[in-house]
Design an enzyme around this catalytic site. Sequence first.
Site: not given
Length: 249
Positions: A113-115
């Site tokens: 999952l992106d930041i």
Amino acid sequence: MKNDPHVSEGVRLQKVLSQAGIASRRAAEDMILAGRVSVDGVVVRKLGTRIDPEKQTLHVDGERVLTDSVKRTVLAFNKPVGVVSTMSDPEGRPCLSDYLSEYPERLYHVGRLDIDTSGLLLLTNDGELANRLTHPSYQVAKTYVARVHGEVKPGIRRKALRGVDLEDGHIQVDAFSVKDTYGEITTVEITVHEGRNRLVRRLMDELGFPVRELVRIQFGPVRLDRLQPGVLRRVKGDALSSLYNEVDL
């Protein structure tokens, strides 16, 4: 051969079924005789069969049975915003290993999952499970809740379901629904079976509704439910069996 389900070594099949909580030994014997049990894909009807539960796969009525002797770990983690989906980070940002001090085994994160995205991330010590869950051929569904500016009208849903062309190819949405609109903010739920980088964000950008907030709430049969940010829980029981069945393990 050691992997032959009819070898004299190993544990009696009905005992393995009983210890896994599938049925009593007597009921397990009936299941074997009825041809409901398979070992390594082969139906076994012989009551004296012994297996190695650490190396062989066991199914009842086509459903995977996971035994206690197989020390698999699958964790559900509610990744907070600001945490990177890696085990270490050269920039010193919070990462997954910061939350895993109680788990000494080597764990793989299943995708990323992106930041700026929070929600459900799976971790496991089963490398083959991790590989299959992220491999495009298995098309494991992932569901997200996105909050966007503006009113998302029915035409946007129809467009998403028809598919959208992005710079790295076409994206086919499995499900798209508007959950509610409050003031200037609309909440939508989106299910996709791909795992391309920032896919949902790029999809909504293309549709004209940049994402303000994004949460993944489901990965295959595993749901986030009430798991709090920064907290881990073990995936077990029916959910764990369903996860393995999802990718034919």
